[in-house]
Design an enzyme around this catalytic site. Sequence first.
Site, PDB file in Angstrom:
ATOM      1  N   LYS A 171     -14.280 -57.180  84.705  1.00  0.00           N
ATOM      2  CA  LYS A 171     -14.830 -55.912  84.230  1.00  0.00           C
ATOM      3  C   LYS A 171     -16.353 -56.005  84.170  1.00  0.00           C
ATOM      4  O   LYS A 171     -16.920 -56.626  83.270  1.00  0.00           O
ATOM      5  CB  LYS A 171     -14.281 -55.620  82.819  1.00  0.00           C
ATOM      6  CG  LYS A 171     -14.743 -54.289  82.294  1.00  0.00           C
ATOM      7  CD  LYS A 171     -15.429 -54.478  80.956  1.00  0.00           C
ATOM      8  CE  LYS A 171     -16.165 -53.293  80.484  1.00  0.00           C
ATOM      9  NZ  LYS A 171     -17.319 -52.872  81.305  1.00  0.00           N
ATOM     10  N   GLU A 246     -21.840 -66.155  76.392  1.00  0.00           N
ATOM     11  CA  GLU A 246     -23.303 -66.238  76.511  1.00  0.00           C
ATOM     12  C   GLU A 246     -23.856 -64.962  75.912  1.00  0.00           C
ATOM     13  O   GLU A 246     -23.515 -63.869  76.367  1.00  0.00           O
ATOM     14  CB  GLU A 246     -23.736 -66.353  77.979  1.00  0.00           C
ATOM     15  CG  GLU A 246     -23.421 -67.679  78.625  1.00  0.00           C
ATOM     16  CD  GLU A 246     -24.080 -68.863  77.947  1.00  0.00           C
ATOM     17  OE1 GLU A 246     -25.088 -68.676  77.233  1.00  0.00           O
ATOM     18  OE2 GLU A 246     -23.569 -69.982  78.123  1.00  0.00           O
ATOM     19  N   CYS A 280     -31.800 -62.816  79.290  1.00  0.00           N
ATOM     20  CA  CYS A 280     -31.485 -63.488  78.010  1.00  0.00           C
ATOM     21  C   CYS A 280     -32.359 -64.724  77.845  1.00  0.00           C
ATOM     22  O   CYS A 280     -32.552 -65.215  76.742  1.00  0.00           O
ATOM     23  CB  CYS A 280     -30.007 -63.799  77.880  1.00  0.00           C
ATOM     24  SG  CYS A 280     -29.287 -64.438  79.365  1.00  0.00           S
ATOM     25  N   GLU A 379     -33.457 -59.869  68.933  1.00  0.00           N
ATOM     26  CA  GLU A 379     -33.635 -59.741  70.375  1.00  0.00           C
ATOM     27  C   GLU A 379     -33.911 -58.280  70.738  1.00  0.00           C
ATOM     28  O   GLU A 379     -33.176 -57.385  70.341  1.00  0.00           O
ATOM     29  CB  GLU A 379     -32.373 -60.206  71.105  1.00  0.00           C
ATOM     30  CG  GLU A 379     -32.565 -60.228  72.607  1.00  0.00           C
ATOM     31  CD  GLU A 379     -31.358 -60.746  73.350  1.00  0.00           C
ATOM     32  OE1 GLU A 379     -30.237 -60.301  73.053  1.00  0.00           O
ATOM     33  OE2 GLU A 379     -31.543 -61.593  74.241  1.00  0.00           O
TER      34      GLU A 379
HETATM   35  P1  ADP Z   1     -25.237 -54.598  76.029  1.00  0.00           P
HETATM   36  O1  ADP Z   1     -25.583 -54.018  74.703  1.00  0.00           O
HETATM   37  O2  ADP Z   1     -26.253 -55.504  76.578  1.00  0.00           O
HETATM   38  O3  ADP Z   1     -24.709 -53.601  77.022  1.00  0.00           O
HETATM   39  P2  ADP Z   1     -22.529 -55.372  75.443  1.00  0.00           P
HETATM   40  O4  ADP Z   1     -22.057 -56.578  74.713  1.00  0.00           O
HETATM   41  O5  ADP Z   1     -22.280 -54.042  74.836  1.00  0.00           O
HETATM   42  O6  ADP Z   1     -24.050 -55.632  75.735  1.00  0.00           O
HETATM   43  O7  ADP Z   1     -21.923 -55.320  76.899  1.00  0.00           O
HETATM   44  C1  ADP Z   1     -21.588 -56.482  77.656  1.00  0.00           C
HETATM   45  C2  ADP Z   1     -20.235 -56.246  78.334  1.00  0.00           C
HETATM   46  O8  ADP Z   1     -19.241 -56.137  77.303  1.00  0.00           O
HETATM   47  C3  ADP Z   1     -20.167 -54.951  79.127  1.00  0.00           C
HETATM   48  O9  ADP Z   1     -19.393 -55.150  80.300  1.00  0.00           O
HETATM   49  C4  ADP Z   1     -19.494 -54.006  78.166  1.00  0.00           C
HETATM   50  O10 ADP Z   1     -18.840 -52.929  78.801  1.00  0.00           O
HETATM   51  C5  ADP Z   1     -18.498 -54.950  77.503  1.00  0.00           C
HETATM   52  N1  ADP Z   1     -17.982 -54.452  76.220  1.00  0.00           N
HETATM   53  C6  ADP Z   1     -18.567 -53.602  75.346  1.00  0.00           C
HETATM   54  N2  ADP Z   1     -17.765 -53.379  74.285  1.00  0.00           N
HETATM   55  C7  ADP Z   1     -16.644 -54.105  74.471  1.00  0.00           C
HETATM   56  C8  ADP Z   1     -15.432 -54.306  73.731  1.00  0.00           C
HETATM   57  N3  ADP Z   1     -15.208 -53.700  72.589  1.00  0.00           N
HETATM   58  N4  ADP Z   1     -14.523 -55.155  74.243  1.00  0.00           N
HETATM   59  C9  ADP Z   1     -14.741 -55.789  75.394  1.00  0.00           C
HETATM   60  N5  ADP Z   1     -15.829 -55.640  76.159  1.00  0.00           N
HETATM   61  C10 ADP Z   1     -16.779 -54.807  75.716  1.00  0.00           C
END
Ligand code: ADP
Length: 477
Positions: A171, A246, A280, A379
Site C-alpha cells: 500500500k 521507520e 527523514c 519534526e
Molecule cells: P505522513 O503524515 O507523512 O503522510 P503517515 O504515517 O500518515 O505519514 O503515512 C504513511 C503511510 O501510512 C501512508 O501510506 C498512509 O496512507 C499510511 N497510513 C495512514 N494511516 C494509517 C492507518 N491508520 N493504518 C495503516 N496505514 C496508515
Amino acid sequence: MTIYQNLIAGEWTGADAVENINPSDTKEVVGLYASGSATDTNNAIAAAKAAFPAWSRSGIWERHVILKKAGDEIMARKDELGALLAREEGKTLPEAIGETIRASQIFEFFAGEALRLAGEVVPSVRPNIGVEITREPLGVIGIITPWNFPIAIPAWKIAPALCYGNTIVFKPAELVPGCSWAIVDILNRAGLPKGVLNLVMGKGSIVGQTMLDSPDLAGITFTGSVGTGKRVALSSIEHNRKIQLEMGGKNPMVILDDADLSVAVEAAANSAFFSTGQRCTASSRLIVTEGIHDRFVQAMTEKLKTLNVDHALKTGTHIGPVVDERQLKTDTDYIEIGKKEGAKLAFGGELISRDTPGFYLQPTLFTEATNQMRISREEIFGPVASVIRVKDYEEALAVANDTPFGLSSGIATTSLKHATHFKRNAEAGMVMVNLPTAGVDFHVPFGGRKASSYGSREQGKYAAEFFTTVKTAYTLA
Ligand code: ADP
C-alpha cells in the site's frame, strides 16, 4: 483519462479513482489512480496467502531473474520514471532521477542476494548430532510506504521481501501512487506468479487499517509518521506479527570551530533544504560552536540566496515545491511557532509564487534557537532549519543527543579526535562526518534508534533479519 488500477491476484482491478496532482503545478493531473476498499485489501491478503506456499519454495534463480529484469527496466527508464517522480512528489528532476537509479540498484543488489542465501552447519554439543541453521521466508508481508521517496522506499521493501521468498500486499502513500504503480507493473511483467505481489492503492484509514487488522500478515514493514507507526506496533502485538518501523527524525548537524567552512555549509544546506527538507534524514538542528557561529550563519545565508525554488522539472531548480497543501500549512505553522518562541528569522519564511501554481516556500533558517523550542524538538518535515549556538564540542554532543529521535547525526570537523568520539557517542543509527545527514548507500544498513525506528535494519544484507525467520534443525547422524 485511463485509470491506473490495483493489482490483486494477478488482475488489474478498480473503478474508483483519485487524482494524482503535481505540487509544482496544481492544475496538472499526473494521472488517475485506483483507491481500494477494505474488500480489495482483504482479497489482496487472501491472494498473497494463497501464493505463498509455491513462491516460498521457488528457485533462487527464478527470483534472481525477476529482480534483475526489474532493476534493468527501471534503469533503462530512469529519465521517464524520474520525471514521473518529480511530477508527483515535487523533488527536482536530478534528485528524482537519482532516486530512480537507486531503486534500480536496490533490485540489482537483491537479485544478487537471492543467489547468496546461506545457512550454517554447526556441531551439536551432543555427540553424533548435526545442527543446521537456515533462513526461511516469513510469509505474507504488508508494505506501507510514505510519500517522500516514492520509488526508493517501495523498492527497498519489495526487493528483499521477494528475494527471500515472501508474498506481498503493498500500500503506497496516497499522494504518490504513480511510481509504485510503475514498479508493480514492471515486476508483474518480469514474470512474478499471480498473487505474489499485490498492489492496493488507497487511503491509510481504509486500506492501511484493514492490513493492520488482518491476522494473515506475518510482518509489516512501515515507513511514515510516529503516530501511524505506533498503530502498526499496537495492532501487531495483538496479531503476533513481526514489524519493522521507520518513523521520524530531528537530526542534528554539529559544526565545530575547526570545520572547513565550505564543507560545513555544503553539508548543512544539503541536509536541511535539498528534497525540500522532506527527508527523514534531513537535518533541522544545526548545532554550531561559538568560534565559527557568525561566519557559518553568514555563509549559510549567502548560500541560501543562491538556491532557486521552482518547478521540479525546470532546469536550474535546486528546491522543488512542498508536497501538498497540508504539509505546507504544517511548515508555515512551525515558522510562526519559531517566531513566537523567540528564534530569529535569518532567512526565508515566505511563500513564493512562480509561473505555475504550486506549494512554493523559501528555504527558512532560524538563528538564536534553543534546543528546548518546539521547532527544535518536533519534526517539521519541510525546508525549515534552526541554528543552535553552543560553547564547545561537549555541549554540541549533548545537544545533538538531546532529542526523542535517533536516525542520522552529522558533524563537520577537521579534528580526528572529535570525529572519532562523535562516531562512537552520537545516539543515532547513522553518523556522517563532513557529509550531509541525508544521502545513504543502497547496500548497507539504514535505520535509527529511539523514536525513529523499531525492529531490525532495512537494506543491504541486514534486510534478511526482517524478511526471514530462522530455523534450527537437529539430525541424529
Ligand atoms: P505522513 O503524515 O507523512 O503522510 P503517515 O504515517 O500518515 O505519514 O503515512 C504513511 C503511510 O501510512 C501512508 O501510506 C498512509 O496512507 C499510511 N497510513 C495512514 N494511516 C494509517 C492507518 N491508520 N493504518 C495503516 N496505514 C496508515
